[in-house]
Write a protein that holds these residues in place. Structure first.
Motif, mmCIF file in Angstrom:
data_model
loop_
_atom_site.group_PDB
_atom_site.id
_atom_site.type_symbol
_atom_site.label_atom_id
_atom_site.label_comp_id
_atom_site.label_asym_id
_atom_site.label_seq_id
_atom_site.Cartn_x
_atom_site.Cartn_y
_atom_site.Cartn_z
ATOM 1 N N LYS A 96 30.014 45.523 40.137
ATOM 2 C CA LYS A 96 31.169 46.229 40.698
ATOM 3 C C LYS A 96 30.715 47.375 41.604
ATOM 4 O O LYS A 96 31.318 47.607 42.669
ATOM 5 C CB LYS A 96 32.063 46.772 39.580
ATOM 6 C CG LYS A 96 33.324 47.469 40.089
ATOM 7 C CD LYS A 96 34.154 47.988 38.951
ATOM 8 C CE LYS A 96 35.443 48.614 39.474
ATOM 9 N NZ LYS A 96 35.180 49.713 40.437
ATOM 10 N N LYS A 97 29.669 48.093 41.216
ATOM 11 C CA LYS A 97 29.181 49.196 42.033
ATOM 12 C C LYS A 97 28.621 48.697 43.366
ATOM 13 O O LYS A 97 28.778 49.353 44.403
ATOM 14 C CB LYS A 97 28.114 49.978 41.272
ATOM 15 C CG LYS A 97 28.665 50.758 40.086
ATOM 16 C CD LYS A 97 27.581 51.567 39.399
ATOM 17 C CE LYS A 97 28.148 52.373 38.231
ATOM 18 N NZ LYS A 97 27.109 53.169 37.532
ATOM 19 N N GLN A 144 29.696 46.028 44.936
ATOM 20 C CA GLN A 144 30.863 45.677 45.734
ATOM 21 C C GLN A 144 31.565 46.919 46.263
ATOM 22 O O GLN A 144 32.076 46.933 47.388
ATOM 23 C CB GLN A 144 31.836 44.833 44.897
ATOM 24 C CG GLN A 144 32.997 44.252 45.699
ATOM 25 C CD GLN A 144 32.520 43.346 46.810
ATOM 26 O OE1 GLN A 144 31.763 42.408 46.584
ATOM 27 N NE2 GLN A 144 32.965 43.625 48.041
ATOM 28 N N ASP A 145 31.581 47.986 45.463
ATOM 29 C CA ASP A 145 32.179 49.248 45.919
ATOM 30 C C ASP A 145 31.446 49.786 47.139
ATOM 31 O O ASP A 145 32.074 50.316 48.071
ATOM 32 C CB ASP A 145 32.147 50.286 44.796
ATOM 33 C CG ASP A 145 33.129 49.975 43.681
ATOM 34 O OD1 ASP A 145 34.058 49.172 43.915
ATOM 35 O OD2 ASP A 145 32.960 50.525 42.569
#
Length: 211
Positions: free
Chosen positions: A2-3, A5-6
């Protein structure tokens, strides 16, 4: 993941704002007035400025995309240990022991300047493609030994719940299609046999009446 993708999303948002801002340029004049003018599209200066501002961020985003692919693939192969089918455990072991290079890497994978990652990641992808071919063959072999279409359907339901690789899922759907064809062939055979028995029964009934 997720990080990673962020970081990619943040880069895209920054560039969107930057591009929107550069659609117009505020020009100051000697009389103190200002006007908005549209900059020359695709100018060399504009392209160079964009590269200076976002060049390193783009390289980092590209590395994040590769890392997302890498760790997603690792999760998918490790999860195959829940797929109870002969031969799958050996594939998972081979992957974790020999193909997953993240455990033995000593460099910073987040540094896009290090080409070592690119070389290892390319080799990783090639090896995963070979394992995917083995996964597909294991599925084919498992369906080949099912005795009845019902056995094949039960196998499909069991494997579809635990199959995490896209290539394996694709092969399962192909096997399901063949199972349905096999089931329809059995129905046609049973129907044909039933019609033959009906004809035979009617023929005997006719002979009895004529006696």
């Amino acid at each position: 993941i997720k990080k990673f993708q962020d970081c990619i999303d943040l880069n895209q948002r920054y560039q969107k704002v930057y591009n929107e801002t550069n659609k117009t340029e505020v020009m100051s004049h000697d009389d103190g007035t200002t006007t908005k003018e549209k900059p020359e599209s695709g100018s060399t200066r504009k392209l160079n400025t964009h590269f200076i501002v976002f060049g390193k961020f783009n390289d980092f985003s590209s590395r994040c995309k590769s890392l997302i692919d890498l760790f997603t693939t690792i999760d998918e192969f490790i999860s195959l240990e829940n797929c109870r089918i002969e031969g799958m455990a050996a594939i998972v072991k081979h992957f974790t022991d020999d193909i997953d290079f993240t455990k033995r890497s000593t460099y910073n994978m987040l540094d896009p300047r290090l080409n070592t990652f690119n070389d290892e990641f390319k080799l990783f992808q090639n090896n995963c493609a070979k394992l995917d071919a083995q996964v597909k063959q294991i599925i084919i072999d498992a369906f080949a030994v099912t005795v009845t279409p019902m056995d094949a359907l039960e196998l499909y339901e069991r494997l579809s719940e635990t199959m995490t690789r896209a290539q394996g899922k694709e092969q399962l759907e192909k096997c399901l299609h063949k199972t349905i064809e096999r089931y329809n062939d059995d129905l046609d055979l049973v129907n044909s046999e039933r019609q033959n028995w009906v004809k035979l029964f009617n023929s005997k009934q006719f002979q009895t009446k004529n006696m």
